[in-house]
Design a protein around this motif. Structure first.
Motif, PDB file in Angstrom:
ATOM      1  N   GLU A 166      30.382  81.295  24.458  1.00 19.06           N
ATOM      2  CA  GLU A 166      29.564  81.518  23.261  1.00 19.06           C
ATOM      3  C   GLU A 166      28.183  81.962  23.733  1.00 19.06           C
ATOM      4  OE1 GLU A 166      30.248  77.848  20.463  1.00 19.06           O
ATOM      5  OE2 GLU A 166      30.169  77.256  22.566  1.00 19.06           O
ATOM      6  N   LYS A 167      27.475  82.681  22.873  1.00 17.86           N
ATOM      7  CA  LYS A 167      26.177  83.212  23.261  1.00 17.86           C
ATOM      8  C   LYS A 167      25.176  82.104  23.558  1.00 17.86           C
ATOM      9  CE  LYS A 167      23.293  87.109  21.943  1.00 17.86           C
ATOM     10  NZ  LYS A 167      23.005  88.092  20.878  1.00 17.86           N
ATOM     11  N   ARG A 168      25.238  81.018  22.814  1.00 18.10           N
ATOM     12  CA  ARG A 168      24.204  79.993  22.939  1.00 18.10           C
ATOM     13  C   ARG A 168      24.417  79.021  24.094  1.00 18.10           C
ATOM     14  NH1 ARG A 168      22.819  77.537  18.313  1.00 18.10           N
ATOM     15  NH2 ARG A 168      22.218  75.625  19.347  1.00 18.10           N
ATOM     16  N   ASN A 169      25.633  78.930  24.638  1.00 20.15           N
ATOM     17  CA  ASN A 169      25.931  77.908  25.639  1.00 20.15           C
ATOM     18  C   ASN A 169      26.270  78.504  27.003  1.00 20.15           C
ATOM     19  OD1 ASN A 169      25.649  75.763  23.810  1.00 20.15           O
ATOM     20  ND2 ASN A 169      27.732  76.090  23.054  1.00 20.15           N
ATOM     21  N   PHE A 170      25.800  77.837  28.057  1.00 14.28           N
ATOM     22  CA  PHE A 170      26.049  78.338  29.409  1.00 14.28           C
ATOM     23  C   PHE A 170      26.154  77.131  30.346  1.00 14.28           C
ATOM     24  CE2 PHE A 170      26.578  81.395  32.496  1.00 14.28           C
ATOM     25  CZ  PHE A 170      25.545  81.517  33.429  1.00 14.28           C
ATOM     26  N   PRO A 171      27.282  76.441  30.344  1.00 13.16           N
ATOM     27  CA  PRO A 171      27.412  75.233  31.166  1.00 13.16           C
ATOM     28  C   PRO A 171      27.549  75.545  32.654  1.00 13.16           C
ATOM     29  CG  PRO A 171      29.478  75.716  30.049  1.00 13.16           C
ATOM     30  CD  PRO A 171      28.476  76.691  29.517  1.00 13.16           C
ATOM     31  N   LEU A 172      27.031  74.642  33.477  1.00 15.27           N
ATOM     32  CA  LEU A 172      27.152  74.718  34.928  1.00 15.27           C
ATOM     33  C   LEU A 172      28.135  73.650  35.375  1.00 15.27           C
ATOM     34  CD1 LEU A 172      25.996  75.925  37.641  1.00 15.27           C
ATOM     35  CD2 LEU A 172      24.412  73.977  37.623  1.00 15.27           C
ATOM     36  N   ILE A 173      29.140  74.062  36.122  1.00 14.13           N
ATOM     37  CA  ILE A 173      30.218  73.165  36.527  1.00 14.13           C
ATOM     38  C   ILE A 173      30.214  72.999  38.042  1.00 14.13           C
ATOM     39  CG2 ILE A 173      32.717  72.786  36.476  1.00 14.13           C
ATOM     40  CD1 ILE A 173      32.525  74.985  34.068  1.00 14.13           C
ATOM     41  N   LEU A 174      30.237  71.753  38.475  1.00 15.94           N
ATOM     42  CA  LEU A 174      30.397  71.458  39.892  1.00 15.94           C
ATOM     43  C   LEU A 174      31.769  70.796  40.031  1.00 15.94           C
ATOM     44  CD1 LEU A 174      27.216  71.513  39.331  1.00 15.94           C
ATOM     45  CD2 LEU A 174      27.053  70.254  41.493  1.00 15.94           C
ATOM     46  N   GLU A 175      32.730  71.541  40.564  1.00 18.23           N
ATOM     47  CA  GLU A 175      34.109  71.041  40.624  1.00 18.23           C
ATOM     48  C   GLU A 175      34.242  69.879  41.597  1.00 18.23           C
ATOM     49  OE1 GLU A 175      36.920  72.048  39.084  1.00 18.23           O
ATOM     50  OE2 GLU A 175      36.499  74.041  38.271  1.00 18.23           O
ATOM     51  N   SER A 176      33.569  69.961  42.724  1.00 25.11           N
ATOM     52  CA  SER A 176      33.634  68.912  43.737  1.00 25.11           C
ATOM     53  C   SER A 176      32.252  68.782  44.382  1.00 25.11           C
ATOM     54  CB  SER A 176      34.695  69.256  44.787  1.00 25.11           C
ATOM     55  OG  SER A 176      34.811  68.226  45.737  1.00 25.11           O
TER      56      SER A 176
ATOM     57  N   SER B 201      22.048  74.878  26.316  1.00 26.98           N
ATOM     58  CA  SER B 201      22.161  75.535  25.025  1.00 26.98           C
ATOM     59  C   SER B 201      20.805  76.116  24.632  1.00 26.98           C
ATOM     60  CB  SER B 201      22.633  74.521  23.979  1.00 26.98           C
ATOM     61  OG  SER B 201      22.739  75.116  22.713  1.00 26.98           O
ATOM     62  N   GLN B 202      20.819  77.329  24.057  1.00 26.52           N
ATOM     63  CA  GLN B 202      19.574  77.940  23.581  1.00 26.52           C
ATOM     64  C   GLN B 202      19.744  78.396  22.136  1.00 26.52           C
ATOM     65  OE1 GLN B 202      19.348  81.520  22.995  1.00 26.52           O
ATOM     66  NE2 GLN B 202      21.168  82.284  24.063  1.00 26.52           N
TER      67      GLN B 202
ATOM     68  N   ALA C  98      11.946  77.051  19.078  1.00 30.54           N
ATOM     69  CA  ALA C  98      12.695  77.805  20.076  1.00 30.54           C
ATOM     70  C   ALA C  98      12.761  77.006  21.370  1.00 30.54           C
ATOM     71  CB  ALA C  98      12.029  79.146  20.321  1.00 30.54           C
ATOM     72  N   GLN C  99      13.976  76.784  21.865  1.00 32.86           N
ATOM     73  CA  GLN C  99      14.048  75.991  23.082  1.00 32.86           C
ATOM     74  C   GLN C  99      15.375  76.167  23.794  1.00 32.86           C
ATOM     75  OE1 GLN C  99      13.482  71.907  21.940  1.00 32.86           O
ATOM     76  NE2 GLN C  99      15.259  71.862  20.609  1.00 32.86           N
ATOM     77  N   VAL C 100      15.346  75.747  25.062  1.00 34.29           N
ATOM     78  CA  VAL C 100      16.534  75.663  25.891  1.00 34.29           C
ATOM     79  C   VAL C 100      16.754  74.179  26.163  1.00 34.29           C
ATOM     80  CG1 VAL C 100      17.569  76.264  28.094  1.00 34.29           C
ATOM     81  CG2 VAL C 100      16.101  77.915  26.918  1.00 34.29           C
ATOM     82  N   THR C 101      17.933  73.696  25.838  1.00 33.16           N
ATOM     83  CA  THR C 101      18.227  72.267  25.947  1.00 33.16           C
ATOM     84  C   THR C 101      19.262  72.029  27.029  1.00 33.16           C
ATOM     85  OG1 THR C 101      17.790  71.983  23.586  1.00 33.16           O
ATOM     86  CG2 THR C 101      18.973  70.214  24.709  1.00 33.16           C
ATOM     87  N   GLN C 102      18.895  71.212  28.005  1.00 29.18           N
ATOM     88  CA  GLN C 102      19.806  70.846  29.085  1.00 29.18           C
ATOM     89  C   GLN C 102      20.146  69.368  28.966  1.00 29.18           C
ATOM     90  OE1 GLN C 102      17.154  73.044  32.393  1.00 29.18           O
ATOM     91  NE2 GLN C 102      18.769  71.770  33.262  1.00 29.18           N
ATOM     92  N   ASN C 103      21.375  69.050  29.316  1.00 28.77           N
ATOM     93  CA  ASN C 103      21.796  67.655  29.378  1.00 28.77           C
ATOM     94  C   ASN C 103      22.803  67.447  30.506  1.00 28.77           C
ATOM     95  OD1 ASN C 103      20.623  65.998  27.159  1.00 28.77           O
ATOM     96  ND2 ASN C 103      21.399  67.705  25.948  1.00 28.77           N
ATOM     97  N   PRO C 104      22.689  66.318  31.229  1.00 32.59           N
ATOM     98  CA  PRO C 104      21.680  65.272  31.054  1.00 32.59           C
ATOM     99  C   PRO C 104      20.386  65.625  31.780  1.00 32.59           C
ATOM    100  CG  PRO C 104      23.182  64.668  32.798  1.00 32.59           C
ATOM    101  CD  PRO C 104      23.688  65.983  32.271  1.00 32.59           C
ATOM    102  N   ARG C 105      19.336  64.838  31.609  1.00 36.65           N
ATOM    103  CA  ARG C 105      18.087  65.021  32.355  1.00 36.65           C
ATOM    104  C   ARG C 105      18.219  64.464  33.769  1.00 36.65           C
ATOM    105  NH1 ARG C 105      13.008  65.982  30.181  1.00 36.65           N
ATOM    106  NH2 ARG C 105      12.481  66.150  32.387  1.00 36.65           N
ATOM    107  N   TYR C 106      18.942  63.380  33.895  1.00 37.97           N
ATOM    108  CA  TYR C 106      19.147  62.749  35.196  1.00 37.97           C
ATOM    109  C   TYR C 106      20.622  62.399  35.356  1.00 37.97           C
ATOM    110  CZ  TYR C 106      14.116  62.063  34.811  1.00 37.97           C
ATOM    111  OH  TYR C 106      12.771  62.271  34.644  1.00 37.97           O
ATOM    112  N   LEU C 107      21.139  62.589  36.563  1.00 39.05           N
ATOM    113  CA  LEU C 107      22.546  62.284  36.822  1.00 39.05           C
ATOM    114  C   LEU C 107      22.711  61.891  38.274  1.00 39.05           C
ATOM    115  CD1 LEU C 107      25.492  62.238  35.884  1.00 39.05           C
ATOM    116  CD2 LEU C 107      25.625  64.681  36.403  1.00 39.05           C
TER     117      LEU C 107
END
Lengths: 115, 109
Positions: free
Chosen positions: A70-80, A24-25, A2-11
């Protein structure tokens, strides 16, 4: 596992260049959320989602967007992106059992630097 | 947003000592959670509390949900070096979770 996966780790990115941090979870959790962590300020909620197509602003939503198609995905968007969005970002998900919420499970974090 | 006052901000203790930290709020919460964060990692849930007055243990950790629903404490007994980290409280009201600013724990061997 069971896990929550974020990408990338560094940007590292430049001001104004749109970016997306994925989350994604695999626990079939209804509830997902994004936080930013800054020194001395603790964890502050950016956006959260109660379920698919249901999102709400947290305490610091300005400059961010989210989607929950989708239930498993929740992306964070920075437009600018701007330099004041340089921070450590965490995605978290949580389930519900009757009237009680499970505690959150957090991802490992995304360290974002905007120059 | 909601303010959670977590204290102390930092602690330096000898290995084997007991530790106590607490969190207070001006608002009522329905759930209190305690997390530990290691460097470079996300917070990990230690204990979840769902009812006022609830006292819950997880190994050497004990936490309580205050009767007023505005506070919670976490105790760690017989500290060991791997207890080092930052401890966060979190409270839930409605569909939102709010976090304290953390207690940094250093355990001296």
């Amino acid at each position: 596992e069971a896990q929550v996966t974020q990408n990338p780790r560094y940007l590292i990115t430049v001001t104004g260049k749109k970016l997306t941090v994925t989350c994604s979870q695999n626990m079939n959790h209804e509830y997902m959320s994004w936080y930013r962590q800054d020194p001395g300020l603790g964890l502050r909620q950016i956006y959260y989602s109660m379920n698919v197509e249901v999102t709400d602003k947290g305490d610091v939503p300005e400059g961010y967007k989210v989607s929950r198609k989708e239930k498993r995905n929740f992306p964070l968007i920075l437009e600018s992106p701007s330099p004041n969005q340089t921070s450590l970002y965490f995605c978290a998900s949580g389930g519900r059992q009757g009237p009680s919420y499970y505690g959150y499970t957090f991802g490992s974090g995304t360290r974002l630097t905007v120059v | 947003g909601q303010q959670l006052n977590q204290s102390p901000q930092s602690m330096f203790i000898q290995e084997g000592e007991d530790v106590s930290m607490n969190c207070t709020s001006s608002s009522i919460f329905n759930t209190w959670l305690w997390y530990k964060q290691d460097p470079g990692e996300g917070p990990v849930l230690l204990i979840a509390l769902y009812k006022a007055g609830e006292l819950t243990s997880n190994g050497r950790l004990t936490a309580q949900f205050g009767i007023t629903r505005k506070d919670s404490f976490l105790n760690i007994s017989a500290s060991i070096p791997s207890d080092v980290g930052i401890y966060f409280c979190a409270g839930r009201t409605g569909n939102q979770f709010y976090f304290g600013t953390g207690t940094s724990l250093t355990v001296i061997p």
